[in-house]
Design an enzyme around this catalytic site. Structure first.
Site, short mmCIF file in Angstrom:
data_model
loop_
_atom_site.label_atom_id
_atom_site.label_comp_id
_atom_site.label_asym_id
_atom_site.label_seq_id
_atom_site.Cartn_x
_atom_site.Cartn_y
_atom_site.Cartn_z
N PRO A 7 -2.92 -12.33 9.85
CG PRO A 7 -1.54 -13.55 11.06
CD PRO A 7 -1.90 -13.05 9.56
CG ASP A 8 -6.72 -7.84 13.71
OD1 ASP A 8 -5.93 -6.95 14.25
OD2 ASP A 8 -8.01 -7.53 13.84
CG LEU A 9 -0.22 -8.04 12.73
CD1 LEU A 9 1.20 -7.30 12.16
CD2 LEU A 9 0.38 -9.50 13.06
CE LYS A 38 -9.29 -4.04 14.63
NZ LYS A 38 -8.54 -5.35 14.01
CG ASN A 64 -0.09 -0.01 2.54
OD1 ASN A 64 0.61 0.75 2.99
ND2 ASN A 64 -0.29 -1.04 3.26
CE LYS A 90 9.17 -11.57 -13.58
NZ LYS A 90 9.49 -11.10 -14.85
CG PHE A 145 -2.58 4.81 13.52
CD1 PHE A 145 -1.85 4.62 14.44
CD2 PHE A 145 -2.59 6.19 12.81
CE1 PHE A 145 -1.04 5.64 15.29
CE2 PHE A 145 -1.72 7.03 13.59
CZ PHE A 145 -1.11 6.70 14.73
CG ASP A 201 -6.52 -5.49 4.69
OD1 ASP A 201 -6.42 -5.31 5.83
OD2 ASP A 201 -6.53 -4.90 3.64
#
Ligand SMILES: Cc1cc2nc3c(=O)[nH]c(=O)nc-3n(C[C@H](O)[C@H](O)[C@H](O)COP(=O)(O)O)c2cc1C
Length: 413
Positions: free
Chosen positions: A319-321, A356, A218, A299, A338, A289
């Site tokens: 995994p959701d850190l 959360k 990103n 390659k 964040f 994600d």
């Protein structure tokens, strides 16, 4: 959209006689470009190492030298006039001699007498040969200097090639860091309200490889996290920075204990190791994600890429850190999360905050030009358990970092 803490501020740049004085013209130019009013004053040794004409030209003001204070046309003592004019003084570079003068209250040249008469915040950036820096008398003076009020000391860089051809501690930190520290002083002052606190900050994107030539990522530059880390360090905290690939000035990493990661899995491992050390974790990193279940060792030909990417079974969620951090946090540890949003931010931020369970959540838009990802400015909503959502910015990322650290510090007050 860029807000400038330096705009219109009266900044006195005092220069003592280190070879690092050759970096001062670049600093002065950067200050002027950010809208500061700048005056330069040099010790006699400094005037032999850097051109007063260059500094006069770059600062758009006469460069003040030792003899100017004795000019018959000077209606008030020059050191008093300068001391009263300055809102902020940058003593860059700071030599062993000028350090000794400051600590012992000697006023035997124009720079020293100006500093002694001045009540404005003072930022100093030391520069010395390694042996000079490590000399017990210099170390003693440096420790004593740090006890002065209104002072922000920047020790020399830990490593680097010195003019004496040695590698080691002693090089003055780069103008980019001095600029950031000057902005920090104007935004927050010299208060060490995070003294001794242990902060773990994450920054930048993760990269999830498809094969050795391609990855999913990103546009995060890491600038928000780096500014959080430096702002916290300048407020006295011990900071560890876990960072992905950064698009930022490497000079701004000075003084931080850095650990780099590329993938979410590497960040996950670093967090497992570092979390127990921290009193607060600030999760500014932008973690992917999804990732390929099995990145390829070779390659992939272009024609097969689409097939691989379109097969749902190729993918798995990362995994959701943040969730993992929450699940194993030690008692009393604070967590700042964040969230990036497009569209109606507050609604999404509220939902994320409720789901959360972190102590603070900062949600910022990533669909507005000049804000968020990759830019120097940001805005968004700060959510806490104690108060209504607070709109922050738009403002520079350093200003925002100070506001977020203020919210964190209020939990420890
Ligand atoms: C080429 C050169 C480079 C120098 N670099 C440094 C330096 O990095 N740090 C330092 O403390 N002194 C350095 N010195 C020595 C100072 O210039 C000397 O101690 C002088 O008295 C400093 O005075 P001031 O602090 O009033 O400018 C250097 C001297 C020369 C000739």
């Amino acid at each position: 959209m860029k807000s400038e803490p330096l705009a219109g501020r009266r900044i006195l740049v005092a220069v003592s006689g280190s070879i690092a004085a050759v970096k001062v013209p670049a600093l002065v130019s950067a200050l002027v470009q950010r809208g500061a009013q700048v005056r330069c004053v040099l010790t006699p040794s400094a005037a032999r190492l850097v051109s007063p004409v260059a500094l006069a030209s770059l600062s758009r003001n006469p460069c003040l030298l030792e003899d100017h204070q004795w000019a018959a046309g000077q209606p008030r003592p020059l050191h008093i006039e300068l001391a009263e004019w300055a809102e902020l003084v940058l003593l860059v570079p700071l030599t062993a001699s000028t350090l000794a003068r400051l600590v012992h209250g000697l006023a035997d040249n124009l720079v020293a007498s100006t500093l002694l008469a001045c009540r404005a915040p003072l930022l100093v950036a030391a520069a010395m040969n390694t042996d000079m820096w490590e000399a017990p008398a210099v170390q003693r003076n440096w420790q004593q200097l740090a006890t002065l009020p209104l002072l922000l000391p920047l020790a020399p860089a830990a490593q680097g090639l010195l003019a004496c051809d040695r590698q080691g501690v002693g090089r003055m930190v780069e103008p980019a860091l001095i600029l950031l520290a000057a902005e920090s002083l104007l935004l927050h002052g010299p208060s060490q309200d995070l003294a001794g606190r242990r902060l773990l900050v994450t920054a930048g994107p993760s990269r999830e490889a498809f094969d050795p030539a391609r990855f999913l990522s990103n546009p995060s530059s890491g600038r928000m996290g780096v500014r959080l880390a430096q702002a916290a360090r300048l407020r006295g905290a011990q900071v560890r920075l876990l960072h992905g690939p950064l698009e930022d000035d490497p000079a701004l990493m000075e003084g931080l204990e850095c650990h780099s990661f590329s993938t979410a899995a590497q960040l996950q491992q670093l967090l497992r190791e570092q979390q127990p050390w921290a009193e607060a974790v600030l999760m500014a990193a932008a973690v992917a994600d999804q990732r390929l279940r099995q990145p390829l060792a070779e390659k992939l030909p272009k024609q097969q890429l689409q097939d691989l990417l379109l097969r749902p079974e190729s993918w798995e969620p990362v995994p959701d850190l943040l969730q993992e951090l929450l699940g194993r946090r030690p008692p009393g540890q604070l967590l700042l999360g964040f969230a990036a949003y497009t569209g109606n931010g507050l609604e999404q931020a509220r939902r994320k905050f409720e789901s959360k369970g972190c102590d603070l959540l900062f949600a910022n838009p990533v669909d507005q030009p000049g804000l968020g990802f990759g830019s120097d400015s940001n805005q968004g909503w700060l959510l806490t358990k104690e108060a209504e959502p607070l709109a922050l910015g738009p403002c520079g990322k350093l200003a925002l970092a100070h506001q977020l650290l203020g919210a964190l510090a209020s939990h420890w007050a």
